[in-house]
Design a protein around this motif. Structure first.
Motif, short mmCIF file in Angstrom:
data_model
loop_
_atom_site.label_atom_id
_atom_site.label_comp_id
_atom_site.label_asym_id
_atom_site.label_seq_id
_atom_site.Cartn_x
_atom_site.Cartn_y
_atom_site.Cartn_z
N ILE A 1 -9.88 4.37 0.50
CA ILE A 1 -8.70 4.55 1.35
C ILE A 1 -8.73 3.49 2.47
N TYR B 1 0.84 -1.20 0.00
CA TYR B 1 0.00 0.00 0.00
C TYR B 1 0.87 1.24 0.00
N THR C 1 -5.98 11.42 0.99
CA THR C 1 -6.31 11.49 2.41
C THR C 1 -7.83 11.62 2.60
N LYS D 1 0.25 5.40 0.23
CA LYS D 1 -0.75 6.41 0.52
C LYS D 1 -0.64 7.58 -0.44
N PHE E 1 -1.78 13.29 -0.24
CA PHE E 1 -0.89 13.15 0.93
C PHE E 1 0.31 14.08 0.75
#
Length: 789
Positions: free
Chosen positions: A347, A285, A290, A287, A296
């Protein structure tokens, strides 16, 4: 009766009478068999519109029908006033965001807002003449509902049907909460396929993507294993443009060879396919997006930007370095949150779920055991269940809802469940009654901040109605007799209620489910609060046209089908109401000296015929209503009233009522008997559709002679039929119809006399025609009548 009916006065008087006399009060099944109705609690998210009136009135008609068939009807009303829809309403009206004020202040704003709307809702339903027992009213935010909802959750946790896990989840960046699969809608948007070159030792691999802002989140590239173009790439690595890191090329049959270039980048997370591959292949994963819909901050070039801003910026960067091969405008289908229409992201998040994917067979079996009206709606349910991908995410990162009743131990991090005796509980204010199993003190806990999805509570409406686990339970109503709802919430309200009922009781929640259609503003566009396309409020329409006119219109459509609404359509309903009142007025005028106990035998076959037609219609209508075909049933009654009763019978019997010296006193009394009971039968049939006018007529005349205090406490009589008399009536109408047609073609007045009228009829009918000779002459103007068989 008054010469003219004033609905503005009469409807209010009738409603006050019903309330004063408790005509619709549920009697706990003491003397009669119970029929219970699971009515959809309207979401408190704005004003009601004609679409609500359409579907709710159809269910209300069934409540009245069942009551007049001898049932003790459990007919409550509720309000779905917890959760995101209410929060969004408060935010919109207050011009604020919930996160901008304290939780206590926002919850108070929500409670004040729903109280105002619910009072208006209730007033509107009452003004429509709903036969609800208002003492059974509930709210999904009430203490009782919160207690039942939390009790349900705790039982599911103990039975391992509810669980908590960290996993990719559907996320609304506008509402800033997780959502369930059932809350996901789609829309077609203008988008662009950007063709980017991913370099490898076997040469460049061209990938078309609509989401270049996710390049930093790429963890893999997929091709179809049967695609000969890309066989040499499988197992190699490719370099992500702009960012310069390598990712593997893998094969999966889920890749569409014809879409784009047939090569797909897997980023965490661009869509549901990315999430499925992430789980299937144990991918890493990275990121990128958000919870607030921004990139992010650690993502190079675009960190901190909103998603669409980031897309524009990353394309500029790629173009600067010559990494965009080409771009191609497309129409792209995206997932959106049904509440706010924002594009949904995926997410990772820790959430609570109810296991629904492992019990699909139970839910499909339940569909076969429930009676669906109309039957084809079952397929919508089956299709939804068969295509379920994920378990039901029931936790929401919001403020005005039913709190998830648990805490987490600071020491061992284990969930500590609330006890039944302290429900309803708010973990952020309350504390566990016992220490954690590890020995940690009840004060050493972290409260769960999430609330339950509003469907997690509204799916319990049968349990809230029955008061499961509460004092004064109504166990006799469960399983409920009927659920009424619109077709767009089959995947939510119907499905979730079936899930909860099976998990908690092993039983179905109801025996029948009645599915209504939508009201459309124009083709393909339903009238809804979010579209703001309802021209007049229901209250304004009622004040202008009458509740009975609105109800009569609402009962026009075939069950489950969508319909259009234009104010012009109410003219038909108003014309009917005028006809009904004038017809009743005519009959009652001729009943001024009638003694119902004086005559029990009908002298003439035409009088027997009209009563037989009422009985026949009652049988036909009952059969249709037992299958919830409200519109078809109304049309059958209309046929009886307009054609048989008004166009023919009244015209046939008119002279006999006016001139007893010519036709005979007993013959007049026979006609009075017939109009007394045929009109009463017709009023009973229409009572479920136009309850105010029918009750008004009953109170003005029939209440003096009938035992029941209200028309709506009388029962429909389902009697046997006399087929010979019914056949005679059809033949008699045909004869009169031919005479009228002949006069019209010759442009003669209907009062024009005929020298001779010859009727040819089977021998079995001749005696009936002979006995009706005076009426036929009076109706047709014939001087001489000859009957041939």
């Amino acid at each position: 009766m008054d010469k003219k009916y004033d609905f503005t006065r009469a409807e209010k008087e009738v409603q006050e009478f019903w309330e004063r006399e408790e005509v619709y009060k549920y009697q706990n099944g003491r003397d009669r068999k119970v029929f219970s109705i699971d009515t959809p609690p309207p979401t408190v998210s704005g004003s009601l519109h004609i679409g609500h009136v359409f579907s709710y009135t159809q269910a209300e008609i069934i409540a009245r029908y069942k009551r007049m068939r001898g049932y003790d009807v459990f007919y409550p009303f509720g309000f779905d006033d917890n959760g995101l829809p209410t929060e969004r309403l408060v935010e919109k009206e207050g011009g604020i965001k919930a996160r901008e004020v304290s939780a206590e202040e926002f919850q108070k704003m929500c409670l004040d807002t729903v109280a105002g709307y619910e009072e208006k809702f209730m007033d509107m339903w009452k003004s429509l003449g709903f036969s609800v027992d208002w003492s059974l009213t509930y709210q999904t935010i009430s203490e009782k509902s919160r207690r039942i909802s939390q009790r349900s959750f705790l039982e599911l946790v103990r039975n391992k049907k509810a669980y908590r896990k960290e996993s990719p989840v559907l996320w609304c960046t506008e509402c800033r909460t997780s959502i369930a699969q059932a809350e996901l809608d789609t829309k077609d948007c203008e988008s662009v396929f950007y063709y980017l070159s991913f370099e490898s030792e076997a040469g460049p691999l061209i990938i078309a993507t609509t989401r270049p802002e996710l390049l930093y989140g790429c963890v893999c590239v997929f091709v179809n294993p049967s695609d000969e173009r890309y066989q040499k790439y499988i197992g190699l690595s490719v370099r992500v443009p702009l960012y310069g890191f390598d990712i593997p090329v893998m094969a999966d049959e889920g890749v569409e060879k014809e879409k784009g270039t047939g090569v797909v980048m897997c980023a965490t997370f661009g869509d549901a396919a990315d999430m499925e591959w992430y789980h299937k292949y144990g991918l890493s994963y990275k990121k990128v997006i958000t919870e607030d819909g921004r990139i992010f901050t650690e993502v190079p070039y675009i960190g901190g930007l909103k998603v669409k801003e980031a897309r524009k910026e990353i394309i500029l960067k790629l173009r600067e370095q010559g990494l965009v091969i080409k771009d191609e405008p497309i129409i792209h289908t995206v997932g959106i949150h049904e509440r706010c229409k924002t594009e949904v992201e995926i997410i990772p998040s820790t959430q609570w779920y109810i296991d629904i994917t492992s019990d699909k067979e139970s839910f499909l079996k339940a569909a076969d055991e429930i009676n669906w009206y109309p039957p084809y709606m079952k397929e919508r349910y089956r299709t939804w269940v068969e295509n379920l991908k994920w378990d039901w995410c029931i936790s929401r990162q919001r403020y005005f809802g039913v709190p998830i009743p648990l805490w987490y131990c600071k020491n061992c991090h284990k969930p500590i469940l609330a006890e039944d005796s302290q429900l309803p509980v708010d973990p952020q204010r309350d504390r566990p009654l016992q220490p954690c199993s590890c020995g940690a003190h009840p004060s050493e806990v972290i409260p769960e901040k999430a609330v339950l999805d509003t469907w997690a509570t509204s799916s319990l409406t049968p349990f809230i109605n029955a008061g499961f686990g509460e004092e004064g339970e109504h166990r006799e109503i469960f399983p409920m007799g009927m659920r009424s709802q619109a077709h767009e919430i089959i995947r939510t309200w119907a499905f979730y209620t079936i899930v909860k009922s099976i998990y908690h009781t092993g039983q179905l929640p109801w025996k029948d489910i009645m599915i209504s259609g939508f009201v459309l503003a124009k083709p393909g566009e339903k009238i809804s609060k979010s579209q703001n396309n309802a021209t007049l409020s229901p209250t304004a329409l009622i004040e202008k046209h009458s509740a009975d006119a609105i109800r009569y219109w609402a009962a026009n459509a075939k069950l489950g089908t969508d319909t259009f609404f234009e104010e012009e359509e109410l003219k038909i309903a108003k014309r009917f109401l005028t006809k009904l009142y004038n017809g009743a007025n005519f009959c009652i005028m001729h009943l001024a000296d009638y003694n119902k106990d004086e005559i029990q035998v009908l002298s003439l076959p035409v009088d027997r015929w009209i009563l037989q037609r009422v009985h026949e219609t009652t049988r036909q209508v009952a059969k249709l209503l037992d299958n919830y075909e409200i519109g078809q049933a109304r049309h059958v009654i209309d046929e009886l009233f307009w054609k048989d009763f008004c166009d023919y019978y009244i015209e046939i019997v008119k002279e006999r009522l006016y001139q007893p010296m010519k036709h005979g006193e007993m013959e007049r009394k026979s006609g009075q008997y017939a109009i007394y009971y045929s009109l009463l039968g017709i009023l009973k049939l229409y009572a479920i559709y136009t309850p105010h006018m029918t009750e008004y007529i009953y109170q003005q005349y029939y209440r003096t002679f009938e035992r029941e205090g209200s028309l709506h406490q009388t029962l429909w009589k389902i009697e046997g039929e006399d087929s010979n008399i019914l056949e005679f009536g059809q033949r008699l109408m045909a004869v009169i119809g031919e005479v009228r047609k002949g006069k019209a073609e010759k442009q003669l007045s209907m009062k024009e006399e005929l020298e001779e009228l010859i009727i040819t009829t089977p021998a079995s009918m001749a005696k009936y025609f002979a006995a009706t000779e005076k009426d036929i002459k009076a109706c047709t103007g014939a001087r001489k009548l000859i009957i041939r068989s």
